[in-house]
Design a protein around this motif. Structure first.
Motif, PDB file in Angstrom:
ATOM      1  N   ALA A 107       4.818  -5.683   3.897  1.00 33.16           N
ATOM      2  CA  ALA A 107       3.485  -5.675   4.524  1.00 33.16           C
ATOM      3  C   ALA A 107       3.597  -6.011   6.008  1.00 33.16           C
ATOM      4  O   ALA A 107       2.937  -5.403   6.859  1.00 33.16           O
ATOM      5  CB  ALA A 107       2.561  -6.654   3.816  1.00 33.16           C
ATOM      6  N   LEU A 108       4.480  -6.948   6.308  1.00 35.93           N
ATOM      7  CA  LEU A 108       4.674  -7.340   7.709  1.00 35.93           C
ATOM      8  C   LEU A 108       5.298  -6.188   8.503  1.00 35.93           C
ATOM      9  O   LEU A 108       4.831  -5.840   9.601  1.00 35.93           O
ATOM     10  CB  LEU A 108       5.586  -8.574   7.739  1.00 35.93           C
ATOM     11  CG  LEU A 108       5.496  -9.506   8.928  1.00 35.93           C
ATOM     12  CD1 LEU A 108       4.062  -9.985   9.156  1.00 35.93           C
ATOM     13  CD2 LEU A 108       6.411 -10.725   8.699  1.00 35.93           C
ATOM     14  N   SER A 109       6.309  -5.548   7.926  1.00 33.30           N
ATOM     15  CA  SER A 109       7.026  -4.488   8.656  1.00 33.30           C
ATOM     16  C   SER A 109       6.188  -3.223   8.812  1.00 33.30           C
ATOM     17  O   SER A 109       6.237  -2.578   9.841  1.00 33.30           O
ATOM     18  CB  SER A 109       8.310  -4.099   7.932  1.00 33.30           C
ATOM     19  OG  SER A 109       9.094  -5.218   7.707  1.00 33.30           O
ATOM     20  N   LEU A 135       5.073   0.765  -2.016  1.00 33.28           N
ATOM     21  CA  LEU A 135       4.461   0.024  -3.113  1.00 33.28           C
ATOM     22  C   LEU A 135       4.277  -1.462  -2.837  1.00 33.28           C
ATOM     23  O   LEU A 135       5.161  -2.121  -2.314  1.00 33.28           O
ATOM     24  CB  LEU A 135       5.319   0.184  -4.371  1.00 33.28           C
ATOM     25  CG  LEU A 135       4.588  -0.222  -5.640  1.00 33.28           C
ATOM     26  CD1 LEU A 135       3.509   0.795  -5.980  1.00 33.28           C
ATOM     27  CD2 LEU A 135       5.541  -0.396  -6.792  1.00 33.28           C
ATOM     28  N   VAL A 136       3.095  -1.965  -3.233  1.00 32.14           N
ATOM     29  CA  VAL A 136       2.884  -3.409  -3.418  1.00 32.14           C
ATOM     30  C   VAL A 136       2.853  -3.600  -4.931  1.00 32.14           C
ATOM     31  O   VAL A 136       1.932  -3.139  -5.603  1.00 32.14           O
ATOM     32  CB  VAL A 136       1.543  -3.861  -2.802  1.00 32.14           C
ATOM     33  CG1 VAL A 136       1.268  -5.317  -3.143  1.00 32.14           C
ATOM     34  CG2 VAL A 136       1.561  -3.654  -1.291  1.00 32.14           C
ATOM     35  N   THR A 137       3.873  -4.233  -5.479  1.00 32.76           N
ATOM     36  CA  THR A 137       4.017  -4.304  -6.938  1.00 32.76           C
ATOM     37  C   THR A 137       2.762  -4.819  -7.632  1.00 32.76           C
ATOM     38  O   THR A 137       2.051  -5.665  -7.110  1.00 32.76           O
ATOM     39  CB  THR A 137       5.217  -5.190  -7.340  1.00 32.76           C
ATOM     40  OG1 THR A 137       5.195  -5.354  -8.762  1.00 32.76           O
ATOM     41  CG2 THR A 137       5.162  -6.570  -6.708  1.00 32.76           C
ATOM     42  N   GLU A 138       2.564  -4.299  -8.861  1.00 31.51           N
ATOM     43  CA  GLU A 138       1.479  -4.810  -9.701  1.00 31.51           C
ATOM     44  C   GLU A 138       1.706  -6.300  -9.998  1.00 31.51           C
ATOM     45  O   GLU A 138       0.773  -7.032 -10.336  1.00 31.51           O
ATOM     46  CB  GLU A 138       1.479  -4.013 -11.010  1.00 31.51           C
ATOM     47  CG  GLU A 138       0.220  -4.117 -11.807  1.00 31.51           C
ATOM     48  CD  GLU A 138       0.200  -3.031 -12.876  1.00 31.51           C
ATOM     49  OE1 GLU A 138      -0.253  -1.922 -12.574  1.00 31.51           O
ATOM     50  OE2 GLU A 138       0.655  -3.309 -13.999  1.00 31.51           O
ATOM     51  N   GLY A 139       2.966  -6.735  -9.846  1.00 35.67           N
ATOM     52  CA  GLY A 139       3.269  -8.159  -9.994  1.00 35.67           C
ATOM     53  C   GLY A 139       2.440  -9.012  -9.039  1.00 35.67           C
ATOM     54  O   GLY A 139       2.149 -10.179  -9.328  1.00 35.67           O
ATOM     55  N   CYS A 178       0.855 -11.482   4.619  1.00 36.92           N
ATOM     56  CA  CYS A 178      -0.022 -11.637   3.441  1.00 36.92           C
ATOM     57  C   CYS A 178      -0.278 -13.095   3.081  1.00 36.92           C
ATOM     58  O   CYS A 178      -1.107 -13.384   2.229  1.00 36.92           O
ATOM     59  CB  CYS A 178       0.524 -10.844   2.252  1.00 36.92           C
ATOM     60  SG  CYS A 178       2.093 -11.447   1.637  1.00 36.92           S
ATOM     61  N   ILE A 179       0.434 -14.008   3.718  1.00 35.62           N
ATOM     62  CA  ILE A 179       0.126 -15.437   3.503  1.00 35.62           C
ATOM     63  C   ILE A 179      -1.175 -15.789   4.215  1.00 35.62           C
ATOM     64  O   ILE A 179      -1.938 -16.631   3.773  1.00 35.62           O
ATOM     65  CB  ILE A 179       1.290 -16.316   4.021  1.00 35.62           C
ATOM     66  CG1 ILE A 179       2.538 -16.058   3.179  1.00 35.62           C
ATOM     67  CG2 ILE A 179       0.927 -17.801   4.025  1.00 35.62           C
ATOM     68  CD1 ILE A 179       3.808 -16.701   3.708  1.00 35.62           C
ATOM     69  N   LYS A 180      -1.435 -15.071   5.332  1.00 34.56           N
ATOM     70  CA  LYS A 180      -2.582 -15.419   6.159  1.00 34.56           C
ATOM     71  C   LYS A 180      -3.734 -14.424   6.076  1.00 34.56           C
ATOM     72  O   LYS A 180      -4.878 -14.761   6.374  1.00 34.56           O
ATOM     73  CB  LYS A 180      -2.144 -15.504   7.624  1.00 34.56           C
ATOM     74  CG  LYS A 180      -1.072 -16.542   7.872  1.00 34.56           C
ATOM     75  CD  LYS A 180      -0.951 -16.826   9.369  1.00 34.56           C
ATOM     76  CE  LYS A 180       0.233 -17.730   9.652  1.00 34.56           C
ATOM     77  NZ  LYS A 180       1.275 -17.062  10.440  1.00 34.56           N
ATOM     78  N   GLU A 181      -3.428 -13.149   5.726  1.00 28.67           N
ATOM     79  CA  GLU A 181      -4.470 -12.118   5.754  1.00 28.67           C
ATOM     80  C   GLU A 181      -4.364 -11.232   4.520  1.00 28.67           C
ATOM     81  O   GLU A 181      -3.264 -11.030   3.999  1.00 28.67           O
ATOM     82  CB  GLU A 181      -4.232 -11.175   6.955  1.00 28.67           C
ATOM     83  CG  GLU A 181      -4.592 -11.709   8.306  1.00 28.67           C
ATOM     84  CD  GLU A 181      -4.078 -10.719   9.354  1.00 28.67           C
ATOM     85  OE1 GLU A 181      -4.828  -9.815   9.723  1.00 28.67           O
ATOM     86  OE2 GLU A 181      -2.888 -10.827   9.747  1.00 28.67           O
ATOM     87  N   PRO A 182      -5.490 -10.647   4.090  1.00 27.99           N
ATOM     88  CA  PRO A 182      -5.398  -9.642   3.022  1.00 27.99           C
ATOM     89  C   PRO A 182      -4.729  -8.358   3.522  1.00 27.99           C
ATOM     90  O   PRO A 182      -4.757  -8.070   4.725  1.00 27.99           O
ATOM     91  CB  PRO A 182      -6.845  -9.388   2.621  1.00 27.99           C
ATOM     92  CG  PRO A 182      -7.699 -10.040   3.624  1.00 27.99           C
ATOM     93  CD  PRO A 182      -6.874 -10.874   4.535  1.00 27.99           C
ATOM     94  N   VAL A 183      -4.138  -7.608   2.602  1.00 22.17           N
ATOM     95  CA  VAL A 183      -3.324  -6.450   2.978  1.00 22.17           C
ATOM     96  C   VAL A 183      -4.085  -5.146   2.683  1.00 22.17           C
ATOM     97  O   VAL A 183      -4.588  -4.966   1.576  1.00 22.17           O
ATOM     98  CB  VAL A 183      -1.998  -6.450   2.170  1.00 22.17           C
ATOM     99  CG1 VAL A 183      -1.107  -5.293   2.587  1.00 22.17           C
ATOM    100  CG2 VAL A 183      -1.275  -7.779   2.336  1.00 22.17           C
ATOM    101  N   PRO A 184      -4.163  -4.210   3.671  1.00 17.36           N
ATOM    102  CA  PRO A 184      -4.823  -2.927   3.424  1.00 17.36           C
ATOM    103  C   PRO A 184      -4.003  -2.032   2.483  1.00 17.36           C
ATOM    104  O   PRO A 184      -2.810  -1.828   2.707  1.00 17.36           O
ATOM    105  CB  PRO A 184      -4.915  -2.285   4.817  1.00 17.36           C
ATOM    106  CG  PRO A 184      -3.928  -3.009   5.662  1.00 17.36           C
ATOM    107  CD  PRO A 184      -3.662  -4.344   5.053  1.00 17.36           C
ATOM    108  N   ILE A 185      -4.681  -1.515   1.464  1.00 15.41           N
ATOM    109  CA  ILE A 185      -3.981  -0.693   0.466  1.00 15.41           C
ATOM    110  C   ILE A 185      -4.823   0.508   0.041  1.00 15.41           C
ATOM    111  O   ILE A 185      -6.031   0.538   0.267  1.00 15.41           O
ATOM    112  CB  ILE A 185      -3.633  -1.513  -0.798  1.00 15.41           C
ATOM    113  CG1 ILE A 185      -4.872  -2.285  -1.269  1.00 15.41           C
ATOM    114  CG2 ILE A 185      -2.482  -2.444  -0.583  1.00 15.41           C
ATOM    115  CD1 ILE A 185      -5.002  -2.298  -2.735  1.00 15.41           C
ATOM    116  N   GLN A 186      -4.169   1.467  -0.580  1.00 13.14           N
ATOM    117  CA  GLN A 186      -4.845   2.626  -1.158  1.00 13.14           C
ATOM    118  C   GLN A 186      -4.002   3.116  -2.337  1.00 13.14           C
ATOM    119  O   GLN A 186      -2.812   2.804  -2.424  1.00 13.14           O
ATOM    120  CB  GLN A 186      -5.001   3.742  -0.115  1.00 13.14           C
ATOM    121  CG  GLN A 186      -3.704   4.406   0.274  1.00 13.14           C
ATOM    122  CD  GLN A 186      -3.829   5.429   1.393  1.00 13.14           C
ATOM    123  OE1 GLN A 186      -3.098   5.382   2.368  1.00 13.14           O
ATOM    124  NE2 GLN A 186      -4.756   6.364   1.245  1.00 13.14           N
TER     125      GLN A 186
END
Ligand SMILES: Cc1cc2nc3c(=O)[nH]c(=O)nc-3n(C[C@H](O)[C@H](O)[C@H](O)COP(=O)(O)OP(=O)(O)OC[C@H]3O[C@@H](n4cnc5c(N)ncnc54)[C@H](O)[C@@H]3O)c2cc1C
Length: 569
Positions: free
Chosen positions: A321-323, A241-245, A329-337
């Motif tokens: 996201a890094l692991s 999960l990438v929190t909705e936060g 995520c400070i430098k690039e957008p994160v791939p999600i689904q």
């Protein structure tokens, strides 16, 4: 066979189980059984927050929280239960504060609150993005302090009933390998969700929905199982999960063209539309070829929040996201689904946490449930983020209170029936003795992949029929499994097989329920019936087990304040 006796036996050491145990341990001898170490329960993975209309960041009230929740539920939530949830929410959070939960703070010392999907006010109370971790650890400490008896790494296999009364459970000590009988006056299920029925999920490995199948097998119905929540932001290919936060703090969702596509789906709420709508929007972008590089993912962009805010409010997301996808995520957008996340349905209960057996809400004596495994129902067809930790804690406490009151009226223990452990013994012996050719891991994999394909975000008759046949086939193959480890101690092969047996029972109810419900509501979207149909379907589903598959009955939705209207964001 090893025997134990406790007034109250609670299965599950997440927020619901622990909060109930804290309540009952003040007046009764309480035992908590958990298949994982208590603080490893999935509640500890909750990130974004717990809802309460504290009004620390804007005006707010329980009435507004209630309307948001009713609308979020697509009008399937029971409004009497929702009213309890929102009215008691502030006291629940303040009580946690007094127990010592280290919430994030405003400069004036009040509890910080942020925005979340579907909530029209910033009302998520949080501790960075470790909210569940701190709530769970604090509750565990409190339970230890109040003398709760813990049986960690005990796997509950079956319930013990005598003349309609629940009087205990049978559990396998995973480490020692012995079966134990727990004789009690009251049993509570707090066994959590079942995300592991799907391939891409935010849920822990232990979230296999055991509790649902354990009660379903003995004739208790399960409610509204067709409503499965997909969270919009799981890390690509992992589902973590990438929190909705992250969107609550201001993150954007982007498609292949760098477009904030939510403006076409929810122009007012944008990324903070409720989860059902946002997950469908993402999947539509992907299906129509606007995923990144034409693939099945999109991006969440947090860069504009800046390093300082990310590291203060979302440190875990940065780390995950890094692991897992190698992205800073400070430098690039994160791939999600989208990722299978939450079960709105479950074991039917009334407002007091008593398990009920029919549409008239007739309670089963001695049996209780709360938290994600239960359906009270405050989330209806779609849960709003941060309402679940609230529900688990608040209805956990209420259920604890109900059990404590029950014990004051109840004199003794209902005697155990003869052969109390027989179903569990037979189930385990059958698995250990089976010399079939089928592999547990293979069946599980086929189930998880096919559920994703055929009973995911978009459903239709053809795919659901196909999935039912697949499940029937897998249930048949399950009769011919083989496990390598025939030993006693720490037999994880055996646990995997028991869990798969549970998965295969309740998934049939999800799919048959989805096939049966010829409308679209909340998380349940039928491309062949794209409209909500209040005339025929403003009702809860109850599924009873029969040899031929689930038999359905229906229960009225409780509507008190808000009549159903069209749902727009
Ligand atoms: C990654 C993630 C993030 C989330 N973030 C949020 C959030 O920010 N806000 C929010 O409100 N909600 C969030 N949720 C949802 C919320 O955390 C859960 O719905 C809630 O914590 C469930 O609590 P529970 O007590 O019902 O179950 P759980 O915490 O899942 O606990 C289940 C317990 O049951 C035990 N158990 C299960 N089967 C057996 C068995 N057969 N024998 C013995 N023991 C058994 C397990 O060992 C465990 O102790 C999140 C969920 C996930 C997955």
């Amino acid at each position: 066979m090893i025997h134990h006796q406790h007034d109250i036996v609670i299965i599950g050491a997440g927020l619901a189980g622990l909060r109930a145990a804290l309540e009952t341990s003040q007046v009764a001898d309480t035992a908590v059984l958990s298949k994982v170490f208590p603080t490893r329960s999935h509640s500890g993975a909750a990130q974004g927050g717990i809802a309460a209309s504290l009004a620390n960041a804007s005006d707010d009230s329980w009435e507004v929280h209630m309307f948001d929740t009713v609308k979020g539920s697509d009008y399937l939530g029971d409004q009497d239960a929702i009213e309890i949830l929102v009215k008691e929410a502030p006291a629940t959070v303040i009580e946690f504060e007094h127990m010592g939960v280290p919430f994030s703070r405003n400069p004036d010392g009040t509890i910080a609150q942020r925005r979340f999907g579907g909530h029209s006010r910033p009302r998520a109370c949080y501790a960075a993005d470790y909210t569940g971790h701190v709530l769970l650890h604090t509750l565990y400490e409190q339970c230890i302090k109040h003398g709760v008896n813990f049986y960690s790494e005990f796997y509950v296999v079956s319930l013990i009933m005598n003349k309609g009364n629940c009087c205990g459970v049978v559990a396998l000590d995973i480490i020692g390998g012995e079966l134990h009988i727990f004789h009690s006056k009251a049993v509570m299920f707090a066994t959590g969700g079942y995300g592991r029925a799907y391939k891409i999920t935010s849920n822990a490995h232990a979230n296999t929905g055991d509790g649902l199948s354990i009660v379903y097998r003995i004739g208790i119905p399960i409610e509204d199982m067709e409503f499965v929540q997909f969270h919009p932001t799981g890390l690509y290919q992992h589902g973590i999960l990438v929190t909705e936060g992250a969107r609550g703090e201001g993150g954007y969702l982007l498609n292949r063209d760098g477009e904030r596509f939510m403006k076409r789906y929810a122009p007012e709420k944008m990324e903070l539309a409720p989860r059902d709508l946002t997950a469908r929007a993402e999947q539509t972008e992907i299906n129509e070829g606007r995923g990144i590089d034409g693939k099945d993912y999109i991006l969440i962009d947090l860069r504009h929040l800046g390093a300082e805010k990310i590291m203060e409010r979302l440190p875990q997301i940065h780390d995950l996201a890094l692991s897992f996808v190698g992205v800073d995520c400070i430098k690039e957008p994160v791939p999600i689904q989208p990722t299978a996340h939450y079960s709105m349905g479950g074991i039917p209960t009334n407002k007091h946490g008593q398990v009920v057996i029919d549409k008239d809400n007739t309670p089963v004596k001695g049996l209780y449930a709360a938290g994600e495994c239960a359906c009270v129902s405050v989330h209806g067809a779609n849960r709003l983020g941060t309402n679940s930790q609230l529900e688990a804690s608040l209805f956990g406490r209420r259920t604890g209170k109900t059990m404590a009151e029950f014990l004051q009226r109840e004199e003794g223990f209902t005697p155990l029936p003869e052969d109390a452990a027989k179903p569990a013994e037979e189930e385990i012996a059958a698995i250990l003795g089976n010399e079939g050719k089928e592999s547990v891991a293979q069946i599980r994999e086929e189930l998880q992949v096919s559920m994703m394909d055929n009973c995911g975000i978009f459903r239709d008759e053809k795919k659901l029929q196909k999935e039912l046949e697949i499940i029937k086939g897998l249930q048949e193959r399950y009769k011919h499994i083989h496990i390598d480890d025939k030993g006693k101690r720490c037999n994880t092969d055996l646990i995997d097989a028991l869990e798969l047996g549970h998965l295969l029972d309740f998934v049939e109810v999800i799919v048959a329920g989805a096939l049966n419900r010829t409308e679209s509501r909340g998380s349940h979207y039928r491309t062949d019936y794209p409209k909500r149909d209040d005339e025929n379907w403003l009702k809860h589903t109850l599924a009873y087990r029969t040899d031929k598959g689930p038999r359905f009955d229906y229960k009225k939705v409780v509507i008190t304040r808000y009549q159903p209207t069209e749902r727009k964001y």
